[in-house]
Enzyme design. Structure first.
Site, mmCIF file in Angstrom:
data_model
loop_
_atom_site.group_PDB
_atom_site.id
_atom_site.type_symbol
_atom_site.label_atom_id
_atom_site.label_comp_id
_atom_site.label_asym_id
_atom_site.label_seq_id
_atom_site.Cartn_x
_atom_site.Cartn_y
_atom_site.Cartn_z
ATOM 1 N N ASP A 43 0.783 -1.139 -0.179
ATOM 2 C CA ASP A 43 -0.097 0.203 0.037
ATOM 3 C C ASP A 43 0.824 1.214 -0.030
ATOM 4 O OD1 ASP A 43 -2.929 1.058 0.616
ATOM 5 O OD2 ASP A 43 -1.388 1.940 1.685
ATOM 6 N N TYR A 48 3.106 10.080 0.722
ATOM 7 C CA TYR A 48 4.054 9.634 1.709
ATOM 8 C C TYR A 48 5.601 10.116 1.517
ATOM 9 C CZ TYR A 48 0.205 6.575 2.979
ATOM 10 O OH TYR A 48 -1.099 6.054 3.192
ATOM 11 N N LYS A 77 -2.410 6.352 -3.942
ATOM 12 C CA LYS A 77 -3.470 7.308 -3.578
ATOM 13 C C LYS A 77 -3.309 8.783 -4.135
ATOM 14 C CE LYS A 77 -3.680 4.730 0.797
ATOM 15 N NZ LYS A 77 -2.413 4.618 0.967
ATOM 16 N N HIS A 110 -7.278 10.103 -1.875
ATOM 17 C CA HIS A 110 -6.863 9.835 -0.399
ATOM 18 C C HIS A 110 -8.035 10.517 0.577
ATOM 19 C CE1 HIS A 110 -2.658 9.191 1.521
ATOM 20 N NE2 HIS A 110 -3.650 9.080 2.140
#
Ligand code: A2P
Length: 315
Positions: A43, A48, A77, A110
């Site tokens: 994932d 990130y 996302k 997201h």
């Protein structure tokens, strides 16, 4: 291990590796350890900040040829600053480039929150776009296009309440295939799960271990610890398992996917082994009693005086 099924017959392993908070110098190794030890579900997300490193790991592992790209489920996302219709597919293409992939298995919106394109993380009310300015349906239609173009196999959302899902679904024939939300024994979200199940939406549990490695600004004072919860630890002892394994097993056994994050080799392996035992009725009853609607990821960081976002989760 259980798998989650999709309408076209595709299947996703319930236990995946989470990469939120995985540091740049560590995440590539974590992904390689995971793939080489049986994980088939990773994932990711643009925000990130580590997709290029994850991509290096994919290139190395898939390049060797022992593990095939098509046998691994990769999720990413769309970040909140790319909700405008002209920005969705370019953002997806950047993610594909960073991950060194030519398609994703699953792409998610997201958050039901939009920022101005130049804003990575908002500091003031003016950094946001309202959902009147950029309606979620406008973003969603681009997600549908991305699927039609073969850039992604499945599309979904993250952090959507029942109300947000209903709002989106009334305007489209393409219901989200996934809702990824915070889920663990302190936030069991039975109603949301029931709604998703009735509407054919799969669910993924994030922060299944309580995300204790979040920055201090994201933490409330005196947050309860899931990993140190006495009931969870008693059940762990009974099964000769770790507390982390009980929390992961609980999500998997409930029929959701679950994406524990770890960059530690031993814990990455341990987390996948959670599939190897069953929680019994008594365990499940004791865990059901732990629900107190507590959120670790409150979404409050998106609520600023003067912007249009409040009570993002409608709870
Ligand atoms: P580490 O990366 O050092 O293993 P979440 O998945 O809820 O976001 O939680 C991630 C946090 O939980 C990280 O601090 C991670 O640390 C830690 N963690 C991951 N797996 C386990 C485990 N099996 N037992 C205890 N802590 C774990």
């Amino acid at each position: 291990m259980k798998t989650l099924k999709f309408e076209n017959g595709d299947q996703m392993d319930a236990i995946g590796l989470g990469t939120w908070k995985s540091e740049k110098g560590e995440v590539a190794k974590a992904v390689k350890v995971a793939l080489n030890n049986g994980y088939k579900h990773i994932d990711c997300a643009a925000t990130y900040g580590n997709e290029a490193e994850v991509g290096e790991a994919f290139a190395e592992v898939f390049g060797k040829g022992d593990i095939r790209r098509e046998d691994v489920w990769v999720t990413s996302k769309l970040w909140n600053n790319a909700h405008k219709k002209e920005d969705v597919i370019p953002a997806l293409k950047q993610t594909l480039k960073d991950l060194q992939l030519d398609y994703l298995d699953l792409y998610l919106i997201h958050w039901p929150v939009a920022f101005k394109p130049e804003v990575s993380f908002p500091e003031k009310a003016d950094d946001f776009l309202s959902l009147e300015e950029v309606p979620l349906i406008e973003t969603w239609k681009e997600m549908v296009k991305a699927k039609e173009q073969g850039l992604v196999k499945h599309i979904g959302v993250s952090n959507f309440s029942i109300e947000k899902l209903e709002e989106l679904m009334k305007d489209t024939d393409h219901a989200p295939e996934m809702n990824q939300v915070e889920l663990h024994p302190y936030l069991q979200q039975d109603k949301l799960l029931e709604f998703c199940s009735k509407n054919g939406i799969n669910v993924t549990a994030y922060s299944p271990l309580g995300s204790g490695d979040r920055s201090d600004e994201m933490k409330a004072d005196n947050e309860p610890s899931l990993l140190e919860n006495p009931v969870i630890n008693k059940i762990a002892k009974k099964h000769g398992a770790s507390a982390g394994q009980i929390l992961i097993k609980w999500s998997e056994q409930r029929g959701t996917a679950v994406i524990p994050k770890s960059t530690n080799e031993g814990r990455i392996k341990e987390n996948l082994q959670s599939a190897g035992f069953q929680l019994d009725e008594e365990d499940l009853k004791q865990i059901a009693d732990l629900d107190d609607h507590f959120r670790y990821v409150t979404g409050k960081f998106f609520e600023m005086e003067g912007n249009s976002y409040e009570n993002i989760y409608n709870d």
